[in-house]
Design an enzyme around this catalytic site. Structure first.
Site, PDB file in Angstrom:
ATOM      1  N   SER A  19       0.824  -1.210   0.000  1.00 31.43           N
ATOM      2  CA  SER A  19       0.000   0.000   0.000  1.00 31.43           C
ATOM      3  C   SER A  19       0.860   1.263   0.000  1.00 31.43           C
ATOM      4  O   SER A  19       0.367   2.344  -0.301  1.00 31.43           O
ATOM      5  CB  SER A  19      -0.896   0.003   1.233  1.00 31.43           C
ATOM      6  N   TYR A  50      -4.190   0.281   3.917  1.00 30.48           N
ATOM      7  CA  TYR A  50      -4.941  -0.949   3.668  1.00 30.48           C
ATOM      8  C   TYR A  50      -5.461  -1.569   4.971  1.00 30.48           C
ATOM      9  O   TYR A  50      -6.352  -2.398   4.953  1.00 30.48           O
ATOM     10  CB  TYR A  50      -4.027  -1.984   3.004  1.00 30.48           C
ATOM     11  N   GLY A  51      -4.821  -1.159   6.086  1.00 33.33           N
ATOM     12  CA  GLY A  51      -5.013  -1.882   7.349  1.00 33.33           C
ATOM     13  C   GLY A  51      -6.407  -1.893   7.913  1.00 33.33           C
ATOM     14  O   GLY A  51      -6.715  -2.710   8.779  1.00 33.33           O
ATOM     15  N   CYS A  81       2.770  -7.000   1.538  1.00 36.93           N
ATOM     16  CA  CYS A  81       1.784  -6.363   2.419  1.00 36.93           C
ATOM     17  C   CYS A  81       1.042  -7.486   3.118  1.00 36.93           C
ATOM     18  O   CYS A  81       0.458  -8.355   2.452  1.00 36.93           O
ATOM     19  CB  CYS A  81       0.827  -5.521   1.583  1.00 36.93           C
ATOM     20  N   ASN A  82       1.069  -7.470   4.444  1.00 34.16           N
ATOM     21  CA  ASN A  82       0.393  -8.532   5.197  1.00 34.16           C
ATOM     22  C   ASN A  82      -1.124  -8.447   5.052  1.00 34.16           C
ATOM     23  O   ASN A  82      -1.797  -9.470   4.953  1.00 34.16           O
ATOM     24  CB  ASN A  82       0.750  -8.427   6.680  1.00 34.16           C
ATOM     25  N   GLU A 165       4.142   6.083   7.682  1.00 31.83           N
ATOM     26  CA  GLU A 165       4.023   6.628   6.313  1.00 31.83           C
ATOM     27  C   GLU A 165       4.130   8.156   6.335  1.00 31.83           C
ATOM     28  O   GLU A 165       4.507   8.772   5.347  1.00 31.83           O
ATOM     29  CB  GLU A 165       2.693   6.169   5.697  1.00 31.83           C
ATOM     30  N   THR A 198       4.513  -4.862   7.004  1.00 36.61           N
ATOM     31  CA  THR A 198       5.833  -4.580   6.427  1.00 36.61           C
ATOM     32  C   THR A 198       6.310  -3.153   6.723  1.00 36.61           C
ATOM     33  O   THR A 198       7.463  -2.828   6.455  1.00 36.61           O
ATOM     34  CB  THR A 198       5.826  -4.842   4.912  1.00 36.61           C
ATOM     35  N   HIS A 199       5.444  -2.305   7.265  1.00 39.64           N
ATOM     36  CA  HIS A 199       5.897  -0.976   7.702  1.00 39.64           C
ATOM     37  C   HIS A 199       6.696  -1.058   9.014  1.00 39.64           C
ATOM     38  O   HIS A 199       7.506  -0.183   9.294  1.00 39.64           O
ATOM     39  CB  HIS A 199       4.700  -0.037   7.933  1.00 39.64           C
TER      40      HIS A 199
HETATM   41  N1  DGL Z   1       2.333  -2.602   4.949  1.00 41.72           N
HETATM   42  C1  DGL Z   1       1.034  -3.162   4.988  1.00 41.72           C
HETATM   43  C2  DGL Z   1       0.928  -4.474   5.726  1.00 41.72           C
HETATM   44  O1  DGL Z   1       1.916  -5.196   5.764  1.00 41.72           O
HETATM   45  C3  DGL Z   1      -0.168  -2.307   5.193  1.00 41.72           C
HETATM   46  C4  DGL Z   1      -0.156  -1.063   5.986  1.00 41.72           C
HETATM   47  C5  DGL Z   1      -1.443  -0.327   5.669  1.00 41.72           C
HETATM   48  O2  DGL Z   1      -1.627   0.032   4.504  1.00 41.72           O
HETATM   49  O3  DGL Z   1      -2.266  -0.173   6.585  1.00 41.72           O
HETATM   50  O4  DGL Z   1      -0.101  -4.846   6.220  1.00 41.72           O
END
Ligand code: DGL
Length: 285
Positions: A19, A50-51, A81-82, A165, A198-199
């Protein structure tokens, strides 16, 4: 614009998406472990975060991104992205295998879960993740598949990826937020913590300090990069070139914002960042 067709499939790039900038922590491992490969990275920053999206939304977004990355002649798709992996991996795998290119899709949840089971000594694993990933139960399943006797404590961290972010400098608000999310893991006595977004490697030093030096922190980038290397080997798709490959970026939001933040997070120059508009996929709503 579609990329020119390379002479052999093994000369096509590996595609990676997230994302936003979080997936750069995964790309970083891939660039280090597979230096000769070419990569194309797509950041869906226009629809970040995306979360807190629903499963249906994440599935639709992932399929749209998959189609776009096929247009760039990807030989393998990495979901960095998880939240997207937890919601959409099976749908994406089915779709990508149906294409004429027959592309494999690798996600971040399983490599991190398996690695955590191997690392824990007291059988108590913590997971920090977005609300979407926690609600999916994907990590609980991945850990249980590797060892059903390992207990998992999950903590949903709705604010953390958006704070990361937002970029540097990290201020006291970031520290206080992270401390709040870590508290339930300390109470549960976990000895291993999976960064289920992944953030989160971008706040790893802060987390390690709060959890203490005896807690093992697992990020999925390194185990995922090993899995990518195995898939390429098994499919005969590893590049035979030597030296350093190329990498480039696509972004659904503002490319300049992504470049500024991404360069700091990747700790390498980003080079080209092209704006991209994703098209709806026929038959997917
Ligand atoms: N980096 C993403 C993950 O691993 C999503 C973070 C987001 O967009 O909320 O879930």
């Amino acid at each position: 614009m579609a990329a020119p067709v390379p002479a052999h499939p093994r000369d096509r790039p590996i595609a990676v998406f997230d994302s936003g900038v979080g997936g750069l922590t995964v790309l970083h491992e891939l660039l280090v472990q597979l230096p000769a490969e070419d990569f194309v990275y797509l950041a869906d920053t226009a629809r970040f975060p995306y979360g807190e999206r629903t499963q249906e939304e994440l599935e639709r977004f992932s399929l749209e991104i998959g189609e776009e990355l096929l247009r760039h002649r990807a030989k393998l798709l990495v979901v960095a992205c998880n939240s997207a992996t937890a919601a959409a991996l099976p749908a994406l795998q089915a779709r990508m295998m149906q294409t004429t290119l027959g592309v494999d899709v690798i996600g971040v949840v399983r490599p991190g879960g398996v690695h955590a089971v191997a690392a824990t000594r007291n059988g108590r694993v913590g997971v920090l993740a977005t609300p979407a990933t926690v609600a999916s139960g994907a990590y609980v399943e991945a850990v249980a598949a590797a060892d059903p006797h390992v207990a998992v404590t999950q903590v949903a961290c709705p604010e953390l990826a958006p704070l990361i972010e937002d970029g540097f400098p990290y201020d006291q608000r970031v520290v206080d937020t992270v401390r709040g999310y870590v508290a339930p893991l300390r109470d549960a006595g976990v000895d291993t913590v999976v960064l289920g977004c992944t953030h989160y490697p971008l706040v790893r030093p802060m987390l390690q300090r709060m959890l203490g030096p005896d807690v093992t922190i697992i990020a999925s980038g390194a185990p995922l990069a090993r899995q990518v290397s195995h898939v390429l080997g098994a499919r005969g798709l590893a590049t035979q070139r030597t030296g350093e490959g190329e990498y480039r970026f696509l972004c659904t939001g503002d490319p300049e914002n992504f470049r500024a933040l991404g360069t700091r997070f990747l700790q390498m120059p980003l080079g080209t960042v092209d704006a991209v508009e994703l098209a709806p996929v026929a038959g997917v709503r």
